[in-house]
Design an enzyme around this catalytic site. Structure first.
Site, PDB file in Angstrom:
ATOM      1  N   SER A   1       0.805  -1.228   0.000  1.00  0.00           N
ATOM      2  CA  SER A   1       0.000   0.000   0.000  1.00  0.00           C
ATOM      3  C   SER A   1       0.835   1.273   0.000  1.00  0.00           C
ATOM      4  O   SER A   1       0.328   2.348   0.303  1.00  0.00           O
ATOM      5  CB  SER A   1      -0.943   0.004   1.207  1.00  0.00           C
ATOM      6  OG  SER A   1      -0.268  -0.305   2.412  1.00  0.00           O
TER       7      SER A   1
ATOM      8  N   GLY B   1       0.053   3.266  -5.717  1.00  0.00           N
ATOM      9  CA  GLY B   1      -0.941   2.669  -6.595  1.00  0.00           C
ATOM     10  C   GLY B   1      -2.298   2.423  -5.973  1.00  0.00           C
ATOM     11  O   GLY B   1      -2.775   3.197  -5.134  1.00  0.00           O
ATOM     12  N   ILE B   2      -2.940   1.335  -6.391  1.00  0.00           N
ATOM     13  CA  ILE B   2      -4.262   0.984  -5.885  1.00  0.00           C
ATOM     14  C   ILE B   2      -4.216   0.780  -4.376  1.00  0.00           C
ATOM     15  O   ILE B   2      -5.122   1.203  -3.653  1.00  0.00           O
ATOM     16  CB  ILE B   2      -4.793  -0.277  -6.601  1.00  0.00           C
ATOM     17  CG1 ILE B   2      -5.120   0.050  -8.062  1.00  0.00           C
ATOM     18  CG2 ILE B   2      -6.027  -0.827  -5.898  1.00  0.00           C
ATOM     19  CD1 ILE B   2      -5.510  -1.167  -8.898  1.00  0.00           C
ATOM     20  N   GLY B   3      -3.168   0.146  -3.875  1.00  0.00           N
ATOM     21  CA  GLY B   3      -3.055  -0.101  -2.440  1.00  0.00           C
ATOM     22  C   GLY B   3      -3.051   1.181  -1.638  1.00  0.00           C
ATOM     23  O   GLY B   3      -3.704   1.274  -0.586  1.00  0.00           O
TER      24      GLY B   3
ATOM     25  N   TYR C   1       0.068 -14.871 -14.899  1.00  0.00           N
ATOM     26  CA  TYR C   1      -0.605 -13.869 -14.065  1.00  0.00           C
ATOM     27  C   TYR C   1      -2.090 -14.178 -13.959  1.00  0.00           C
ATOM     28  O   TYR C   1      -2.660 -14.174 -12.861  1.00  0.00           O
ATOM     29  CB  TYR C   1      -0.382 -12.487 -14.669  1.00  0.00           C
ATOM     30  CG  TYR C   1      -1.164 -11.380 -14.011  1.00  0.00           C
ATOM     31  CD1 TYR C   1      -0.785 -10.881 -12.767  1.00  0.00           C
ATOM     32  CD2 TYR C   1      -2.276 -10.821 -14.634  1.00  0.00           C
ATOM     33  CE1 TYR C   1      -1.495  -9.851 -12.159  1.00  0.00           C
ATOM     34  CE2 TYR C   1      -2.987  -9.783 -14.040  1.00  0.00           C
ATOM     35  CZ  TYR C   1      -2.602  -9.313 -12.799  1.00  0.00           C
ATOM     36  OH  TYR C   1      -3.308  -8.298 -12.209  1.00  0.00           O
TER      37      TYR C   1
END
Length: 264
Positions: free
Chosen positions: A15, A18-20, A154
């Site tokens: 975190s 980015g998204i985190g 992935y």
């Protein structure tokens, strides 16, 4: 809707950006105490400083650990004995042809994308069940359902997350603990911005315009016909962590802009 997570402690893995980071910010804004995780002290400290500037009243902690191994997860658990909310966001990605993807690459993806969530869930779920309240969220991907030919390794790891989340939801059924997956699609994250840096300089186009062009070229089934922001993904995660979402468990919730072309 007023989402209030006062008194709850949340760990968001990976975190520091980015998204985190956006998820961590959203949880802070909802009054949770948030533990920021990253692989280096410098990245974690920078994220904590940025969050503290944005939210002066925030209750924050850092936990430095690389979750790509059992030892790294143990190092994190030594720093964080209990949480009410676990967001399994740690993950790696990158294109590679199937025939050139050796066992070592498959193992790296499996350990980081899947086993980090297995190990952390195994550690934290019993405490949540004992309290009869808890939230576990896996940040999967539209690639879990729309396996990319150039990133099969992935996609497989992201599909595994869906199965894991569904199984865990059934394992803790009736306990007051929910387990869900969130599936982002193309998103303007820090990684995307870095990837497009040279293109922005070369063309003079904004990151948003380049992201839209990328989506239309590579994900033409998109309904919104643009990339999502990290905040749009975080909004779904924060809601799923809330008391208001207590009837949602075992779900795979898409924030993919309609890229996956089905009605389920």
């Amino acid at each position: 809707m007023n989402i209030d997570l006062s008194g709850k402690t949340a760990l968001v893995t990976a975190s520091s950006g980015g998204i985190g980071y956006a998820i961590a910010a959203g949880l802070v804004e909802s009054h949770a105490e948030v533990i920021v995780n990253g692989r280096s002290s410098s990245s974690v400290d920078a994220a904590l400083s940025r969050l503290q500037q944005q939210y002066p009243q925030a209750r924050l902690r850092g936990a430095v650990a690389d979750l790509g191994s059992a030892e790294g997860v143990t190092a994190l658990l030594d720093q964080v004995p209990f949480v009410d909310i676990l967001v399994n966001n740690a993950g790696i990605y990158g294109p590679r042809d199937f025939y050139d993807t050796d066992d070592a690459v498959w193992e790296d993806y499996w350990q980081t994308n899947v086993m980090s969530g297995v190990r952390l869930s195994r550690a934290f779920l019993p405490g949540m069940v004992a309290k009869q309240w808890g939230r576990v969220v896996f940040i999967s991907s539209e690639s879990a359902r729309n396996i990319p030919a150039d990133m099969i390794h992935y996609g497989v790891s992201k599909t595994a997350q869906l199965a894991l989340a569904r199984g865990l939801a059934k394992r803790v059924a009736g306990s007051g603990v929910t387990v869900n997956s969130v599936l982002p699609g193309p998103t303007i994250s820090d990684g995307f911005a870095t990837m497009m840096q040279d293109e922005v300089a070369r063309t003079g186009k904004s990151l948003e315009v380049l992201a839209r062009e990328f989506v239309m070229a590579h994900r033409p089934s998109s309904v919104i016909q643009r990339a999502a922001s990290v905040e749009e993904v975080a909004n779904m995660v924060v809601y799923i962590c809330s008391q208001q979402a207590s009837a949602t468990s075992g779900a795979a919730l898409r924030v993919d802009g309609g890229v996956v072309d089905d009605i389920l």
